[in-house]
Motif scaffolding. Sequence first.
Motif, mmCIF file in Angstrom:
data_model
loop_
_atom_site.group_PDB
_atom_site.id
_atom_site.type_symbol
_atom_site.label_atom_id
_atom_site.label_comp_id
_atom_site.label_asym_id
_atom_site.label_seq_id
_atom_site.Cartn_x
_atom_site.Cartn_y
_atom_site.Cartn_z
ATOM 1 N N HIS A 92 25.071 13.835 -17.375
ATOM 2 C CA HIS A 92 24.301 13.726 -18.274
ATOM 3 C C HIS A 92 24.809 13.187 -19.721
ATOM 4 O O HIS A 92 24.414 12.248 -20.467
ATOM 5 N N PHE A 93 26.083 13.765 -19.843
ATOM 6 C CA PHE A 93 26.946 13.351 -21.050
ATOM 7 C C PHE A 93 27.137 11.901 -20.945
ATOM 8 O O PHE A 93 27.085 11.260 -22.019
ATOM 9 N N LEU A 94 27.647 11.619 -19.746
ATOM 10 C CA LEU A 94 28.343 10.151 -19.716
ATOM 11 C C LEU A 94 26.958 9.168 -19.797
ATOM 12 O O LEU A 94 27.117 8.261 -20.552
ATOM 13 N N THR B 58 24.912 26.538 -20.392
ATOM 14 C CA THR B 58 25.497 26.718 -21.767
ATOM 15 C C THR B 58 26.033 25.249 -22.004
ATOM 16 O O THR B 58 25.801 24.706 -23.133
ATOM 17 N N ALA B 59 26.620 24.400 -21.155
ATOM 18 C CA ALA B 59 27.281 23.038 -21.578
ATOM 19 C C ALA B 59 26.042 22.185 -22.013
ATOM 20 O O ALA B 59 26.282 21.408 -23.113
ATOM 21 N N GLU C 164 34.563 16.868 -26.779
ATOM 22 C CA GLU C 164 36.006 16.127 -26.831
ATOM 23 C C GLU C 164 36.474 16.154 -25.441
ATOM 24 O O GLU C 164 37.169 15.165 -24.689
ATOM 25 N N LEU C 165 36.363 17.201 -24.740
ATOM 26 C CA LEU C 165 36.850 17.560 -23.350
ATOM 27 C C LEU C 165 35.913 16.545 -22.388
ATOM 28 O O LEU C 165 36.633 16.055 -21.392
ATOM 29 N N SER C 166 34.734 16.905 -22.565
ATOM 30 C CA SER C 166 33.920 15.592 -21.761
ATOM 31 C C SER C 166 34.397 14.227 -21.899
ATOM 32 O O SER C 166 34.228 13.656 -20.823
ATOM 33 N N GLU C 167 34.471 13.751 -23.084
ATOM 34 C CA GLU C 167 35.194 12.284 -23.423
ATOM 35 C C GLU C 167 36.293 12.053 -22.658
ATOM 36 O O GLU C 167 36.504 11.163 -21.977
ATOM 37 N N GLU D 198 35.274 7.919 -21.812
ATOM 38 C CA GLU D 198 34.282 7.393 -22.718
ATOM 39 C C GLU D 198 33.851 8.040 -24.110
ATOM 40 O O GLU D 198 33.807 9.092 -23.990
ATOM 41 N N LYS D 199 34.107 7.244 -25.126
ATOM 42 C CA LYS D 199 33.646 7.685 -26.424
ATOM 43 C C LYS D 199 32.414 7.012 -26.857
ATOM 44 O O LYS D 199 32.085 5.898 -26.621
#
Length: 324
Positions: free
Chosen positions: A140-142, A196-197, A312-315, A320-321
């Motif tokens: 979902h982040f990406l 939590t994420a 930042e860890l997920s990036e 991907e940013k």
Amino acid sequence: MQNFNHDTTGLEVVQNFSNDVAGKIIAITGPSIKSLGAEAAYSLAQSPKAPSHIILLGRNLEKVQPVIDRISTLNASVKTTFVKVDLSSIASVRECASQIKAFTPKIDILINSAGIMAVENYTLSPDGFELQLAACHIGHFLLTVLLTSELLASSAPRVVTLTSTGYEGSAFRFDDYNFSEGKTYHQWLAYAQAKTANMLFTLELAKRVPQITALVVHPGVVLESGILQNTSMEELMKAFEITKAAAEAQGEVFVVEAPKTLQQGCSTTLTAALVPELSKQSGAFLRDCQVVPSEKVKEWARDEEAARKLWELSEGWVGEKLAL
């Protein structure tokens, strides 16, 4: 928000805010039959002023086709598009986003509804992450990052992400998010970390992209949604006991929630997606169609430094940013 509460249905929310549904392009993950995502789509299709396009993002067309068929029956004027995606796979999410970009320049509302719960045995995603973390958060982040330009093409974009009060079971495990490659794995701690994420992701998205209203919701205990596909009612009750013990150790009172129907379960999602006044509360956590006061949210889920660190860890994980 109105008199919305635990018993409010998705249809009631949509009927009250049909002007905020009209003509919208809405993308929903996890829309398989008998899911909260599907129920949200049904409710939206029945709005007196319907959305123009509902994009359904799922792993299996066979499980989503009945949803598409029902939407067509409810309101033939609503366009529906299925896009295949495995949220546990970075490559699959990238392909999904690419396909969406090819047919729409705008998304008004992105509902990150998909998720898995309490995978009994330690399992890795195709990219080497604990499966619940990958499917609930990383995918979902990406997806959200890749679709940010389409969201910003909307005059009032929203991102609604589903979490769970299960987040109360664990902070994000920055030092051991992969559970020592399974050696320290616990299915409920892994679920809690993933939820939590979701909370921290929403907090940081609200900060980094203020043009987007980012909200995170607990839909309730919805047993008919397939929530027990990886576990049992007995194991779920054990999880409640763990959470209860943790709450009581801190002098808090824990009460097991009364279950909700699918219609009741999708109501908080739709409240977050549609209620205009919530645009002023980006980053908030909703439960039973109401904003939960920040002081009632566990510290680790409203920790701004943790939210920045996880972003930042997920990036780094997905390579991907945000391109703003």
